[in-house]
Design an enzyme around this catalytic site. Structure first.
Site, mmCIF file in Angstrom:
data_model
loop_
_atom_site.group_PDB
_atom_site.id
_atom_site.type_symbol
_atom_site.label_atom_id
_atom_site.label_comp_id
_atom_site.label_asym_id
_atom_site.label_seq_id
_atom_site.Cartn_x
_atom_site.Cartn_y
_atom_site.Cartn_z
ATOM 1 C CE LYS A 174 -1.632 -1.884 3.701
ATOM 2 N NZ LYS A 174 -2.364 -2.248 4.930
ATOM 3 C CB THR A 222 -5.186 7.771 7.981
ATOM 4 O OG1 THR A 222 -4.411 8.280 9.083
ATOM 5 C CG2 THR A 222 -5.125 8.753 6.826
ATOM 6 N N GLY A 224 -7.287 3.198 11.076
ATOM 7 C CA GLY A 224 -8.027 1.992 10.703
ATOM 8 C C GLY A 224 -8.082 1.716 9.216
ATOM 9 C CB THR A 225 -6.635 3.344 6.187
ATOM 10 O OG1 THR A 225 -5.388 3.553 6.847
ATOM 11 C CG2 THR A 225 -7.379 4.649 6.117
ATOM 12 N N GLY A 226 -5.757 0.493 7.234
ATOM 13 C CA GLY A 226 -5.125 -0.784 6.895
ATOM 14 C C GLY A 226 -6.027 -1.964 7.232
ATOM 15 C CB CYS A 227 -8.044 -2.720 10.267
ATOM 16 S SG CYS A 227 -6.758 -2.461 11.481
HETATM 17 O O1 PXL Z 1 -3.583 -0.131 12.237
HETATM 18 C C1 PXL Z 1 -2.963 -1.136 12.893
HETATM 19 C C2 PXL Z 1 -3.747 -1.658 14.056
HETATM 20 C C3 PXL Z 1 -4.253 -2.910 13.998
HETATM 21 N N1 PXL Z 1 -4.933 -3.459 15.021
HETATM 22 C C4 PXL Z 1 -5.128 -2.781 16.157
HETATM 23 C C5 PXL Z 1 -4.657 -1.509 16.274
HETATM 24 C C6 PXL Z 1 -3.957 -0.914 15.203
HETATM 25 C C7 PXL Z 1 -3.477 0.444 15.321
HETATM 26 O O2 PXL Z 1 -3.682 1.142 16.267
HETATM 27 O O3 PXL Z 1 -4.870 -0.849 17.393
HETATM 28 C C8 PXL Z 1 -5.875 -3.396 17.273
#
Ligand code: PXL
Length: 278
Positions: A174, A222, A224-227
């Site tokens: 990404k 941004t 939580g974008t990756g999750c």
């Molecule tokens: O964005 C990565 C991430 C994944 N999972 C949890 C997080 C974070 C970032 O804070 O807290 C539980």
């Protein structure tokens, strides 16, 4: 038939990242969400203040009843903080022959908190990459996994090939963290105007490369974008989409979720998974 997606990840009680983002995302695509907690984090939009990790046993005890009861159509992993949890998840994936497995190799929070140590990351690479259908590192994660600095498109390709050599068949890097518009031209000193910038993601499927482009939205929203991206890919694989289709849909979804972010909190606002249907 309703498709069932399982996430194994951390809980962000402020709701922006981790399991809560995954559940909203699975639901937005009409999938049923199940979730096993690998770590309870203490955080808000401004930072991560600590974690309370689960054990391999409590992770297994959450997942076994789910798998005994449901046919899981896709699995997404996020924050898996310890070597023991990662090894247990690998065993569970193998024992149950779980398919449509999206590994988001979460290393660090947006706010800079390390969510996994070096030893656990090594085990995640060794045990989960081979089992995955796709891994979804961002640039800092790809750099840490491939042990290199990533600044140009050539670096992205080198890092992706290294990750494939480490066992990941398909790698989505990404590009959102990249500060430059045209990687090939290395136009570093001519910083483009925001409206001309593109958020590019690079999907390596075997020898093939697919580049996905979206508008770059200049924002701090941004969290939580990756999750959300990884969960959206998992949901679309569960729905029977191809990998390239799933990534394309997921990327559009994240862009719209950023665009309609609620701008709450004093730090990086969460994004909005529930209005942004595409
Ligand atoms: O964005 C990565 C991430 C994944 N999972 C949890 C997080 C974070 C970032 O804070 O807290 C539980």
């Amino acid at each position: 038939m309703t498709k069932i997606c399982l996430t194994i990840a951390g809980v962000d009680p402020s709701g922006g990242a981790g399991i809560i983002a995954d559940i909203k995302t699975f639901s937005a695509f009409g999938c049923y969400a199940a979730a096993a907690i690998a770590s309870l984090t203490f955080q808000n939009t401004q930072g991560v203040f600590g974690v309370e990790n689960q054990t391999a046993e409590t992770v297994r005890r959450q997942i076994e009843p789910i798998l005994a009861d449901f046919e899981v159509d896709a699995l997404k992993t996020g924050m898996l903080p310890t070597r023991e949890i990662i090894e247990e998840v690998a065993r569970i994936v193998k024992e149950n022959n779980l398919k449509n497995f999206v590994v988001d190799p979460v290393v660090r929070s947006t706010s800079g908190f390390d969510l996994i140590d070096d030893e656990a990351l090594k085990v995640l690479i060794e045990r989960l990459f081979l089992l995955s259908d796709i891994i979804t590192p961002n640039i800092p994660e790809a750099g840490r996994i491939a042990r290199m600095k990533i600044e140009t498109f050539a670096d992205i390709e080198t890092a992706a090939r290294k990750m494939q050599a480490l066992g990941a068949k398909n790698v989505l890097i990404k590009g959102g963290h990249l500060p430059i518009l045209d990687l090939e031209k290395k136009a570093k000193d001519q910083k483009p105007k925001t409206e001309d910038r593109k958020a590019k993601d690079f999907l390596f499927i075997g020898d093939e490369l697919h580049v996905f482009e979206a508008d770059f939205i200049e924002t701090t929203a941004t969290h939580g974008t990756g999750c959300t991206l990884a969960a959206a890919i998992a949901a679309n694989l569960a729905l029977g989409k191809s990998l390239t289709e799933a990534v394309e849909i997921a990327k559009k979804f994240v862009t719209e979720a950023i665009r309609s972010a609620p701008h709450i909190g004093k730090g990086n606002s969460p994004i909005n998974q529930l209005i942004a249907r595409v």
